[in-house]
Design a protein around this motif. Sequence first.
Motif, PDB file in Angstrom:
ATOM      1  N   LYS A  18       0.814  -1.209   0.000  1.00  0.00           N
ATOM      2  CA  LYS A  18       0.000   0.000   0.000  1.00  0.00           C
ATOM      3  C   LYS A  18       0.853   1.266   0.000  1.00  0.00           C
ATOM      4  O   LYS A  18       0.526   2.240  -0.674  1.00  0.00           O
ATOM      5  CB  LYS A  18      -0.932   0.011   1.213  1.00  0.00           C
ATOM      6  CG  LYS A  18      -1.891   1.203   1.231  1.00  0.00           C
ATOM      7  CD  LYS A  18      -2.816   1.158   2.433  1.00  0.00           C
ATOM      8  CE  LYS A  18      -3.842   2.289   2.388  1.00  0.00           C
ATOM      9  NZ  LYS A  18      -3.239   3.632   2.297  1.00  0.00           N
ATOM     10  N   LYS A 334      -7.950   4.074  -4.192  1.00  0.00           N
ATOM     11  CA  LYS A 334      -9.088   3.195  -4.480  1.00  0.00           C
ATOM     12  C   LYS A 334      -8.719   2.043  -5.412  1.00  0.00           C
ATOM     13  O   LYS A 334      -9.580   1.491  -6.092  1.00  0.00           O
ATOM     14  CB  LYS A 334     -10.231   4.011  -5.094  1.00  0.00           C
ATOM     15  CG  LYS A 334     -10.772   5.081  -4.150  1.00  0.00           C
ATOM     16  CD  LYS A 334     -11.909   5.849  -4.777  1.00  0.00           C
ATOM     17  CE  LYS A 334     -12.445   6.907  -3.805  1.00  0.00           C
ATOM     18  NZ  LYS A 334     -13.553   7.701  -4.401  1.00  0.00           N
ATOM     19  N   GLU A 335      -7.450   1.708  -5.443  1.00  0.00           N
ATOM     20  CA  GLU A 335      -7.006   0.615  -6.301  1.00  0.00           C
ATOM     21  C   GLU A 335      -7.609  -0.700  -5.815  1.00  0.00           C
ATOM     22  O   GLU A 335      -7.400  -1.120  -4.688  1.00  0.00           O
ATOM     23  CB  GLU A 335      -5.480   0.546  -6.272  1.00  0.00           C
ATOM     24  CG  GLU A 335      -4.913  -0.535  -7.185  1.00  0.00           C
ATOM     25  CD  GLU A 335      -3.399  -0.580  -7.120  1.00  0.00           C
ATOM     26  OE1 GLU A 335      -2.775  -0.387  -8.169  1.00  0.00           O
ATOM     27  OE2 GLU A 335      -2.850  -0.815  -6.029  1.00  0.00           O
ATOM     28  N   GLU A 336      -8.373  -1.347  -6.668  1.00  0.00           N
ATOM     29  CA  GLU A 336      -9.004  -2.628  -6.345  1.00  0.00           C
ATOM     30  C   GLU A 336      -8.574  -3.678  -7.354  1.00  0.00           C
ATOM     31  O   GLU A 336      -8.446  -3.393  -8.553  1.00  0.00           O
ATOM     32  CB  GLU A 336     -10.536  -2.499  -6.352  1.00  0.00           C
ATOM     33  CG  GLU A 336     -11.073  -1.578  -5.256  1.00  0.00           C
ATOM     34  CD  GLU A 336     -12.589  -1.505  -5.258  1.00  0.00           C
ATOM     35  OE1 GLU A 336     -13.198  -2.191  -6.117  1.00  0.00           O
ATOM     36  OE2 GLU A 336     -13.157  -0.774  -4.437  1.00  0.00           O
ATOM     37  N   ILE A 337      -8.346  -4.875  -6.863  1.00  0.00           N
ATOM     38  CA  ILE A 337      -7.935  -5.980  -7.732  1.00  0.00           C
ATOM     39  C   ILE A 337      -8.968  -7.096  -7.608  1.00  0.00           C
ATOM     40  O   ILE A 337      -9.226  -7.596  -6.514  1.00  0.00           O
ATOM     41  CB  ILE A 337      -6.546  -6.503  -7.350  1.00  0.00           C
ATOM     42  CG1 ILE A 337      -5.498  -5.390  -7.511  1.00  0.00           C
ATOM     43  CG2 ILE A 337      -6.174  -7.711  -8.221  1.00  0.00           C
ATOM     44  CD1 ILE A 337      -4.108  -5.790  -7.069  1.00  0.00           C
ATOM     45  N   GLN A 338      -9.571  -7.440  -8.722  1.00  0.00           N
ATOM     46  CA  GLN A 338     -10.538  -8.535  -8.743  1.00  0.00           C
ATOM     47  C   GLN A 338      -9.790  -9.841  -9.009  1.00  0.00           C
ATOM     48  O   GLN A 338      -8.968  -9.915  -9.921  1.00  0.00           O
ATOM     49  CB  GLN A 338     -11.591  -8.304  -9.833  1.00  0.00           C
ATOM     50  CG  GLN A 338     -12.691  -9.362  -9.838  1.00  0.00           C
ATOM     51  CD  GLN A 338     -13.812  -9.011 -10.801  1.00  0.00           C
ATOM     52  OE1 GLN A 338     -13.928  -7.873 -11.220  1.00  0.00           O
ATOM     53  NE2 GLN A 338     -14.628  -9.992 -11.142  1.00  0.00           N
ATOM     54  N   GLN A 362     -10.680  -2.511 -15.430  1.00  0.00           N
ATOM     55  CA  GLN A 362     -10.546  -3.128 -14.118  1.00  0.00           C
ATOM     56  C   GLN A 362      -9.196  -3.854 -13.995  1.00  0.00           C
ATOM     57  O   GLN A 362      -8.623  -4.276 -14.990  1.00  0.00           O
ATOM     58  CB  GLN A 362     -11.675  -4.131 -13.888  1.00  0.00           C
ATOM     59  CG  GLN A 362     -13.066  -3.480 -13.847  1.00  0.00           C
ATOM     60  CD  GLN A 362     -14.141  -4.487 -13.465  1.00  0.00           C
ATOM     61  OE1 GLN A 362     -14.017  -5.194 -12.459  1.00  0.00           O
ATOM     62  NE2 GLN A 362     -15.201  -4.562 -14.263  1.00  0.00           N
ATOM     63  N   ASN A 363      -8.729  -3.979 -12.733  1.00  0.00           N
ATOM     64  CA  ASN A 363      -7.500  -4.724 -12.447  1.00  0.00           C
ATOM     65  C   ASN A 363      -7.881  -6.145 -12.072  1.00  0.00           C
ATOM     66  O   ASN A 363      -8.664  -6.351 -11.133  1.00  0.00           O
ATOM     67  CB  ASN A 363      -6.718  -4.060 -11.312  1.00  0.00           C
ATOM     68  CG  ASN A 363      -6.355  -2.625 -11.618  1.00  0.00           C
ATOM     69  OD1 ASN A 363      -6.023  -2.301 -12.756  1.00  0.00           O
ATOM     70  ND2 ASN A 363      -6.402  -1.774 -10.621  1.00  0.00           N
TER      71      ASN A 363
END
Length: 369
Positions: A18, A334-338, A362-363
């Motif tokens: 982070k 707000k980085e999100e990883i699916q 999307q990531n």
Amino acid sequence: MTKVLLHTPDGVRDIYGKECSDRKLICNRIHDKIKSFGYKDIETPTFEFFDVFAEEINAADTKELYKFFDKEGNTLVLRPDFTPSIARCASKVMLENGNPVKVVYQGSSFLNVSNLQGKLKENYNIGVELMNDPSVYADAEAIALLIETLKCSGLSDFQVSIGDADYYKGICEEAGIDSDTEEEIRAQIIGKNYFAAEAIMREKNVPKKYTKLIVKVSEFIGSDSALDKAMDEASNERSISAVKRLKDLYKVLSYYGVEKYVSFDLGILSRFNYYTGVIFSAYTYGVGDAIAKGGRYDNLLGKYGKEVPSIGFSIVIDDLMSALYRQGISVENKEEIQVLKYSPDNFREVLEKATELRRSGQNVSMQME
């Protein structure tokens, strides 16, 4: 041997997770703000010839440079500062038409400081240089831009202290102090060791009148009223002109609406010899040193070819991030990883889905079940 391989040397560190993502986000915000003021990107080498920096740093501080040799025996150094490198580059290729030049840079600088100081030896910086503009409006733009970049990072409780190197240098000239002695005195004042500064001046037989005034320079701190006190003490044209310019600068900064972030400190000095006029530092709580420094250097570019007036600043990202975390300021990353799970049987179908999601912005991380 294993212990050596697993640990970094003193003064450098790994950055990941982070914190690494937050740094990149903050750097991008700052970079975008600077670009909105019309600055163009520039990159210079990580190492340069020693002579690029030799004259611009006090002789006593050259031991803090990381030096090494190339195959031809030339002495090279890892850059301790970006400004001389950019001055070298700009004087060679960027100043032909006489127009102002605005550049933004980012990267690491290196100083082999003592372990006892508790400082990093590698720091990540982002900063600007505004060249070929001698006006007080250029001074104001640099300081206002610094304030805007710190605000866009999320910081709100900070102050930019502004001084002028010419005020101090004017007093030294009037007192007949030579350049080597001036460097010695300046080094002690920067370290807040005023007794040592007085001892040097006594040894050099500097008149008591000037010894007292040079030490008193550090007392001219506060709002624009501090400038009136400094003006009352000045008796040489160089120092008087410096105060007049600071008064004009404050007026222009008021047009930007950033006065509440500004204070004055005629005791601000720099270890670097190239500063010639307005000089400033940004401070906030939670960090023991300035998170940004800058100033005017009107004589530096002439050493590389074309002499033009210039001003700039550099933000130490490592210290800025420390301030944000210690003040509890959310970076709002707000980085999100699916995550999509797959097996050998359905890999192709999951890959097609991941590719579609990635195209939509999307990531996506694919992981075997």
